[in-house]
Scaffold this motif. Structure first.
Motif, PDB file in Angstrom:
ATOM      1  N   ASP A   1       0.836  -1.208   0.000  1.00  0.00           N
ATOM      2  CA  ASP A   1       0.000   0.000   0.000  1.00  0.00           C
ATOM      3  C   ASP A   1       0.869   1.255   0.000  1.00  0.00           C
ATOM      4  N   GLU A   2       1.920   1.248   0.815  1.00  0.00           N
ATOM      5  CA  GLU A   2       2.811   2.404   0.872  1.00  0.00           C
ATOM      6  C   GLU A   2       3.506   2.599  -0.468  1.00  0.00           C
ATOM      7  N   LYS A   3       3.874   1.482  -1.083  1.00  0.00           N
ATOM      8  CA  LYS A   3       4.534   1.562  -2.400  1.00  0.00           C
ATOM      9  C   LYS A   3       3.589   2.235  -3.400  1.00  0.00           C
ATOM     10  N   ASN A   4       2.301   1.855  -3.338  1.00  0.00           N
ATOM     11  CA  ASN A   4       1.344   2.468  -4.263  1.00  0.00           C
ATOM     12  C   ASN A   4       1.132   3.946  -3.962  1.00  0.00           C
ATOM     13  N   THR A   5       1.189   4.301  -2.666  1.00  0.00           N
ATOM     14  CA  THR A   5       1.030   5.707  -2.295  1.00  0.00           C
ATOM     15  C   THR A   5       2.192   6.538  -2.838  1.00  0.00           C
TER      16      THR A   5
ATOM     17  N   HIS B   1       4.069   5.425  -9.133  1.00  0.00           N
ATOM     18  CA  HIS B   1       4.978   5.066 -10.227  1.00  0.00           C
ATOM     19  C   HIS B   1       6.105   6.058 -10.410  1.00  0.00           C
ATOM     20  N   SER B   2       5.728   7.342 -10.354  1.00  0.00           N
ATOM     21  CA  SER B   2       6.723   8.372 -10.647  1.00  0.00           C
ATOM     22  C   SER B   2       7.505   8.788  -9.402  1.00  0.00           C
ATOM     23  N   HIS B   3       7.235   8.118  -8.270  1.00  0.00           N
ATOM     24  CA  HIS B   3       7.943   8.371  -6.996  1.00  0.00           C
ATOM     25  C   HIS B   3       7.651   9.766  -6.439  1.00  0.00           C
TER      26      HIS B   3
END
Ligand code: B12
Length: 435
Positions: free
Chosen positions: A137-141, A144-146
């Motif tokens: 979930d944190e990765k998605n938050t 993609h573009s960081h």
């Protein structure tokens, strides 16, 4: 020299390097005093006050608290499992006002490792899946573009990866990739000084990468991981202050954990570690280290241990039993009264008032007194670092906002409201800022 000879030579050299950042020669009485500060915390067994970091710190230290320790781990298991695994409607969840966060779940898993336990069975698998989901979930938050920010922080992100890794659980390359990107693009900021490295975050990321590197869990990212470890190590070394702390006194324990597991050849690191040892000893002597969480991160270092030792902990290592602290009773004196000015300028109408408290009172005592006098209100939330100020005059912090504590003129405090003790005549400002 044959292959074996070269290998043994290399091992010896690495061993010698690891010695360079050895901080263990601190006076054993000072170490015991630190351990004793943890004891009162270990009597608080409600979910709100349970702190898995204390258990980890003690198990990696040279000290032990006997049966208190067993009871503490039992309480951790009871509450964390109930609150993480019980269904929302079940009776089990009655006492769970809040679900442990990603970082707290990670620390709980570290506590299990500190007792040489592996996560296994259905319950264990569910805890691991939950932590993986948190990270996902944190990765998605972050996106993609960081460009996004994790809801928690890169500190907890690193802690999550580290906890899974010491349990030999892999995480996807794309999850690791977000932390790598953050290190590569200087996203591990300090909230006190913008664009400054957060040494705590860098050290935690470095420890997570070091574990991944040891197991070669993400072979396609091997090179980036090795580079990132070097980057955080260099940045931490560069963040050394004139007195010798890395960042500040409270980030030095984690910084040292990282430096102890990723030594570099040459004199630079030896000198830096010697300076850090002197600075830490001085801070211990003048009682600057009071916070239970900081102590829990420091005790392992004073025993030549780091979170990396949780990969294969030595649960039978002899540890000295902690005695109760002996209090020196000072002669009864009427304590002096001091004046502290409290200011809130972020809200309308602004608030400013002189508050009179006994010398030695904490900032929290000042806030309590101000509230009693009327015209001022505040709320806190219990965290592993102590009471965290969440609301002032009814203004609750929003996403990525916090009530910053400052001493005039414009100096952010390095301690929270429970630990900081203002001096006579000081002005303290509570300022709503975004981070
Ligand atoms: C991220 C972070 C923050 C974020 C937290 C928000 C978020 N979404 O994560 C922000 C930027 C808001 C923040 C604020 C502050 N922070 Co801060 N923070 C951290 C950091 C890097 C990680 C905390 C964490 O996630 N822990 C892991 C999880 C599992 O534990 P947790 O208890 O559930 O985490 C919560 C608490 O730590 C709380 N929190 C964060 N900082 C502080 C500080 C204090 C004193 C308290 C009581 C709680 C608290 O926020 C976390 C998320 O909810 C730590 C580094 C460290 N070594 O712990 C510093 C750290 C805890 N912070 C520190 C300080 C000094 C502060 C401030 C007091 C600064 C200031 N002058 O205002 C304020 C808190 C003021 C207040 N309102 O009470 C110091 C505390 C030193 C000490 N003596 O104990 C640390 C150790 C950094 C350092 N080396 O100086 N912080």
């Amino acid at each position: 020299m044959g292959h074996l000879g070269a290998f043994l030579f290399l091992l010896g050299a690495l061993g010698a390097l690891a010695e360079i950042c050895d901080i263990s020669e601190v006076d054993s009485q000072l170490v015991e005093k630190l351990g004793q500060r943890l004891l009162p915390w270990m009597d608080q067994l409600s979910l709100e006050h349970l702190n898995p970091s204390i258990y980890v710190g003690l198990r990696l230290s040279s000290l032990q608290a006997g049966t208190k320790e067993d009871l503490y781990l039992y309480s951790l298991k009871l509450h964390y499992q109930q609150c993480l695994l019980g269904s929302a409607s079940s009776d089990d969840n009655r006492d769970c006002q809040v679900t442990p966060s990603m970082g707290q779940l990670a620390l709980y898993l570290l506590a299990l490792r500190a007792n040489c336990e592996s996560v296994k069975g259905r319950k264990g698998d569910r805890l691991v899946s939950q932590l993986k989901r948190f990270l996902e979930d944190e990765k998605n938050t972050i996106g993609h573009s960081h460009h996004g920010h994790p809801h928690t922080s890169y500190y907890q992100y690193g802690l999550g990866i580290l906890a899974l890794c010491v349990h030999q659980k892999r995480v996807h390359d794309h999850v690791v990739g977000k932390l790598l990107y953050a290190v590569e693009h200087d996203h591990l900021h300090d909230h006190l000084h913008r664009n400054h490295l957060s040494v705590d975050m860098a050290a935690m990321a470095g420890l997570a990468f070091t574990c991944l590197e040891r197991f070669n869990f993400n072979p396609d990212q091997r090179h980036r991981i090795a580079m990132a470890i070097g980057t955080v190590r260099d940045k931490i070394l560069n963040a050394q202050t004139l007195e010798g702390h890395f960042g500040n006194v409270y980030s030095t324990p984690l910084a040292l954990q990282l430096l102890m597991v990723s030594p570099i050849p040459g004199e630079e690191m030896g000198t830096a570690c010697l300076k850090a040892r002197a600075a830490l000893s001085a801070s211990l002597q003048d009682g600057a280290i009071q916070n239970a969480l900081t102590i829990s991160q420091l005790l392992p270092v004073l025993n030549r241990k780091t979170y990396m030792d949780l990969i294969s902990p030595d649960c039978l290592a002899p540890r000295v039993m902690l005695g109760q602290a002996t209090e020196i009773l000072s002669q009864a004196q009427v304590p002096a009264v001091i004046r502290v000015t409290l200011k809130v300028l972020s809200l309308l109408p602004p608030y400013e008032r002189s508050i009179f408290v006994f010398a030695g009172s904490s900032l929290e005592d000042v806030l309590k007194m101000a509230q009693e006098l009327g015209g001022f209100t505040y709320e806190t939330q219990a965290t592993l670092s102590g009471p965290y100020l969440t609301s002032v005059m009814g203004k609750v912090v929003g996403e990525r906002e916090f009530w910053q504590l400052l001493r005039e003129p414009n100096t952010p405090l390095l301690q929270g409201i429970a630990d900081y003790r203002p001096k006579d005549g000081e002005t303290i400002e509570l300022r709503l800022v975004s981070w």
